[in-house]
Design an enzyme around this catalytic site. Structure first.
Site, short mmCIF file in Angstrom:
data_model
loop_
_atom_site.label_atom_id
_atom_site.label_comp_id
_atom_site.label_asym_id
_atom_site.label_seq_id
_atom_site.Cartn_x
_atom_site.Cartn_y
_atom_site.Cartn_z
N SER A 194 1.11 -1.14 -0.05
CA SER A 194 0.10 0.10 -0.17
C SER A 194 0.70 1.25 -0.13
O SER A 194 1.65 2.00 -0.94
CB SER A 194 -0.89 -0.46 1.42
OG SER A 194 -1.89 1.29 1.16
N ASP A 343 -9.24 -4.96 -5.22
CA ASP A 343 -8.71 -4.56 -5.08
C ASP A 343 -9.81 -2.41 -4.63
O ASP A 343 -9.80 -2.26 -5.72
CB ASP A 343 -7.68 -3.35 -4.89
CG ASP A 343 -6.96 -2.56 -3.74
OD1 ASP A 343 -8.24 -1.69 -3.19
OD2 ASP A 343 -5.32 -3.34 -3.61
N HIS A 376 -7.97 -4.61 -0.80
CA HIS A 376 -6.77 -4.39 -0.60
C HIS A 376 -6.63 -4.44 0.99
O HIS A 376 -5.39 -5.40 1.11
CB HIS A 376 -7.49 -2.75 -0.35
CG HIS A 376 -5.94 -2.08 -0.02
ND1 HIS A 376 -4.70 -1.57 -1.37
CD2 HIS A 376 -5.57 -1.33 1.30
CE1 HIS A 376 -3.95 -1.01 -0.43
NE2 HIS A 376 -4.08 -0.44 0.25
#
EC number: 3.1.1.3
Length: 460
Positions: A194, A343, A376
């Site tokens: 991330s 995601d 995610h």
């Protein structure tokens, strides 16, 4: 049971432990004349004031240090960053993992060097939780280096600042032998998920031009939940439960670009909004801004909404900090990307564009592991064993893929030869809960298959 007890007493005990925040800690201030030092030079060093730990995972390690390192911002202005070096038991001084956490904050007191220590604020919870990703690296006997890559201005989402800081942190680690025992010719792998992938990705892309001498040290980079377009992530998160990421990102950009702040401030009646944007870490930012619309919908904070991107100033800033737009920057080291198809925070379309850019740019080794069923948050856990497998293979000298290879699987738990890494990943998580030491070939309390089964099924 030990873990449950730890959870109960840690908030109380931590409140009694005084840990100076970076904003009040003189160590973070570079000495007079530091500008004359070369990037990557160590300006000062110390052992970490408190032990390295996560609120959920106390790390039993050999030692840890903080290095104040000469770096620079996006415009080439000198600055100094702190990087944390963690030494496991029986560490191999020839192997270093540079792990970039997803700090995702525009507040200086959320820096990893502070957050990774016992006694840090509960607001740094997200970084503390990432010790579950650090621990398997330490278990392999690798030194772990984790830089405050956002720099002293906390420039969350800013590409050059972040990438340069990562590279200068690695330079410093390789110069730290008299302090840490790390060899100057040690091999290094970068890893980030991330927000940490943004910093790691920029470091990989900038390395050929910014730190060419590291080409002989770097074995590759693992990039998960890969952020290559900050606007796309903001558009995906705005008005949702993850809107706090947008607030923190706006604050981070404003910290590097005063003109960005001026334009947005003139577009809202809430003139104090930027005073709030740089006052949150990731966890409390997400909580405080749940479902807030900054640029989307009828009740948005900024009147112009996404049309603000039509400003030439804003458009240039966005483009300058989106790796997807930097076709001229192609890594020369092997790259492993893992990302969830669904995601909802970091849309995969921009990862695919970056993959295409790098392939067309002639990258020598780029492996893209697409997870068809995870988003995610879940890919943070599901993709980690695949990344760990890839990293271990790099340190063991195994062959990388040649050219570009994109594989889509039902889950990245199906990544080739991953079974031992899945076991390592969850076993080390259990080790940390039992306060077992982390490192290569050390004696530990015996963990049985039944212990592991109970842990995975939530039976502890």
């Amino acid at each position: 049971m030990l873990f449950l007890l730890f959870l109960l007493i840690t908030p109380i005990y931590a409140g009694l432990i005084f840990l100076t925040k970076p904003s009040n800690d003189p160590f973070y201030n570079p000495p007079k004349g530091f500008e004359k030092a070369a990037v990557g030079d160590i300006l000062q060093s110390r052992e970490t004031p408190k032990s390295i730990t996560g609120r959920f995972a106390p790390l039993e390690i050999q030692n840890s240090w903080q290095l104040l390192v000469r770096s620079e911002d996006s415009f080439g202005n000198p600055n100094a960053i702190v990087t944390t070096v963690i030494q496991p038991f029986n560490a191999d001084p020839s192997k270093v993992a540079s792990y970039q956490v997803f700090e995702d904050s525009a507040k200086g007191d959320c820096a990893p060097s502070y957050a990774l220590q016992f006694g840090s604020d509960l607001s740094t919870l997200a970084t503390q939780a990432e010790t579950f990703l650090l621990a398997p690296l330490l278990e392999q006997g690798y030194y772990v280096v984790s830089p405050d890559y956002e720099g002293p201005k906390s420039t969350f989402t800013i590409g050059k600042q972040s990438g340069q800081a990562v590279l200068n942190s690695i330079r410093a680690a390789l110069k730290s032998g008299k302090i840490t025992n790390i060899k100057d010719d040690a091999k290094v792998v970068m890893w980030g998920y991330s927000g940490g992938s943004l910093a790691s990705g920029w470091a990989a892309a900038l390395q050929p031009s910014y730190a060419p001498e590291l080409g002989g040290n770097l074995l590759g980079a693992a990039l998960g939940g890969f952020v290559t377009n900050i606007t796309a992530t903001a558009q995906a998160a705005d008005g949702t439960v993850f809107a706090g990421i947008v607030a923190n990102a706006l604050g981070g950009v404003a910290n590097e670009y005063p003109e960005f702040k001026s334009i947005l401030q003139s577009d809202t009646d809430k003139k104090s909004v930027f005073d709030e944007f740089d006052s949150h870490c990731l966890a409390d930012g997400v909580i405080d801004y749940i479902n807030t619309s900054f640029l989307t919908g009828d009740n948005k904070i900024f009147k112009t909404g996404w049309d603000i991107l039509k400003s030439s100033t804003i458009a240039k800033i966005v483009k300058d900090n989106g790796l997807v737009y930097q076709k001229q920057l192609v890594p020369k080291i092997p790259i492993f990307v893992y990302h969830g198809s669904i995601d909802q925070i970091v849309p995969i379309v921009n990862v695919k564009k970056t993959y295409q850019n790098w392939c067309e740019g002639g990258i020598s080794s780029l492996e893209f592991a697409e997870d068809g069923t995870n988003g995610h948050l879940t890919e943070t856990v599901v993709g980690a064993p695949a990344a760990l497998t890839w990293i271990i293979d790099r340190f063991n000298g195994k062959q990388t893929v040649s050219g570009c290879q994109h594989d889509k699987r039902l889950s990245n738990f199906q990544y080739p030869n991953i079974s031992s890494s899945i076991l390592k990943y969850f076993k080390v998580a259990l080790d940390t809960m039992m306060s077992n030491g982390l490192g290569s070939d050390i004696q530990k309390d015996k963990i049985t298959p039944d212990d592991l089964r109970k842990f995975l099924l939530g039976g502890w």
